[in-house]
Design a protein around this motif. Structure first.
Motif, PDB file in Angstrom:
ATOM      1  N   THR A 212       0.969  -1.329  -0.122  1.00  0.00           N
ATOM      2  CA  THR A 212      -0.003   0.112  -0.044  1.00  0.00           C
ATOM      3  C   THR A 212       0.871   1.265  -0.035  1.00  0.00           C
TER       4      THR A 212
ATOM      5  N   GLY B 150       0.515   5.908  -0.937  1.00  0.00           N
ATOM      6  CA  GLY B 150      -0.339   7.020  -1.356  1.00  0.00           C
ATOM      7  C   GLY B 150      -0.584   7.621  -2.555  1.00  0.00           C
ATOM      8  N   SER B 151       0.078   7.074  -3.634  1.00  0.00           N
ATOM      9  CA  SER B 151      -0.008   7.745  -5.141  1.00  0.00           C
ATOM     10  C   SER B 151       0.285   6.811  -6.070  1.00  0.00           C
TER      11      SER B 151
ATOM     12  N   ASN C  95      -3.722   1.893  -3.530  1.00  0.00           N
ATOM     13  CA  ASN C  95      -3.645   3.191  -3.274  1.00  0.00           C
ATOM     14  C   ASN C  95      -4.430   3.527  -1.965  1.00  0.00           C
ATOM     15  N   ARG C  96      -3.687   3.888  -0.928  1.00  0.00           N
ATOM     16  CA  ARG C  96      -4.406   4.029   0.345  1.00  0.00           C
ATOM     17  C   ARG C  96      -5.770   5.138   0.375  1.00  0.00           C
ATOM     18  N   HIS C  97      -5.587   6.100  -0.356  1.00  0.00           N
ATOM     19  CA  HIS C  97      -6.579   6.983  -0.564  1.00  0.00           C
ATOM     20  C   HIS C  97      -7.975   6.685  -1.264  1.00  0.00           C
ATOM     21  N   GLN C  98      -7.730   5.439  -1.579  1.00  0.00           N
ATOM     22  CA  GLN C  98      -9.167   4.645  -2.330  1.00  0.00           C
ATOM     23  C   GLN C  98      -9.947   4.040  -1.147  1.00  0.00           C
TER      24      GLN C  98
END
Length: 323
Positions: free
Chosen positions: A167, A169-170, A187-190
């Motif tokens: 995992t 962040g981009s 992507n951890r933002h998902q």
């Protein structure tokens, strides 16, 4: 000598007393390059003080040249180019360190690349293979996969036959992780990584620098007999542990830090790197991933880069800048 001082939360390159020694079993190094680690930012903020008796100067790894060996040191000679794992003191022109925490450069390596090795590869090896006790073919989940430790761990997993899921962040970071050998990425933002990791097959070992924010999801994707190795608290220190799941799946939660371990323990980790990782570095199978470097006088800019989570791999500081 000159070293970095933390003054009102600013980093100043100024004259400071040189470290005493070397005492028996220690060596003095002239520092060429220093590695930057998130632990340095934590110490600067007052959240990660050095162990008792250790220099307050930031810096957990360096490369450089031996200038003096203390009594009883016959494995290292003045003039030898080395890299070293420290408990502190690396943002400086000189450092004194236990000889057991010093390694020769891998064949074909210069001082710049070697400064990116000690802390991240020691951390990855310790927690995957010594604490995590990876067995043949077991699967690994790596959080913060584009960090220095993450990029080292991906390559160790690939080299030793352990599929790994990462995992980060981009999308750029995830692409870099795949290039290094990651089998799956998220992507951890998902949102939550649980479904993606379960579909991938779950994890037998998880290397986690996040902590509280990921505990529940980590438990969900950890296979029976799985080991969750906690190496950081970027996502907080307190969370609810599902002890029923832990009991029924025979999961193990392992807390692990490297910095405060005694020199003998650090020496054992570095001996393992010398035997198992250094030959792969020399052959090119594994390589340090260096994101950027700054002159030591601009250490504050290097810290800001890491604080923004902008790095993919290691950030370095040029002290003498020798190659």
């Amino acid at each position: 000598m000159h070293a970095i001082a933390v003054e009102q939360n600013h980093l100043r390159w100024r004259a400071q007393p040189a470290p005493e020694g070397p005492a028996a079993g220690e060596v003095r190094l002239r520092v060429a390059w220093a590695g930057v680690n998130r632990a340095d930012l934590m110490q600067r903020a007052g959240h990660y003080p050095p162990p008792t008796g250790v220099s307050n100067i930031l810096g957990l790894e360096v490369s450089g040249t031996v200038v003096e060996a203390g009594p009883g040191v016959d494995s290292l000679c003045p003039g030898e180019r080395v890299c070293a794992l420290l408990a502190g003191g690396g943002y400086a022109e000189e450092v004194v360190v236990d000889a057991r925490q010093v390694l020769p450069l891998p064949q074909g390596f210069g001082l710049r690349d070697a400064a990116a090795l000690p802390e991240v590869f020691a951390t990855a090896w310790l927690n995957l293979f010594m604490e995590g006790q990876l067995a043949a073919g077991e699967r690994v989940l790596l959080h913060a996969g584009a960090s220095g430790v993450g990029t080292a761990a991906i390559q160790l997993c690939r080299a030793f036959g352990h599929p790994c899921f990462v995992t980060a962040g981009s999308d750029d970071k995830l692409f870099a992780c795949r290039e290094l050998g990651a089998d799956g990425v998220f992507n951890r933002h998902q949102g939550s990584f649980v479904t993606a990791v379960k579909q991938w097959g779950g994890a037998d070992v998880i290397l986690d620098p996040v902590g509280a924010a990921y505990l529940a999801d980590n438990q969900q994707v950890l296979n029976a007999e799985g080991r969750l190795v906690l190496i950081g608290l970027m996502g907080g220190r307190c969370a609810e542990l599902d002890m029923g799941r832990m009991l029924m799946k025979r999961q193990r939660l392992i807390g692990s830090t490297l910095r405060a371990r005694p020199p003998a323990a650090k020496g054992a980790i570095l001996d393992a790197l010398l035997a198992h990782v250094w030959p792969r570095l020399a052959s090119g199978e594994i390589r340090p991933l260096i994101d950027r470097s700054w002159p030591i006088e601009e250490a504050e800019a290097a810290h800001a880069h890491i604080e923004r989570d902008a790095n993919i791999g290691k950030v370095l500081l040029a002290v003498s800048g020798e190659g």
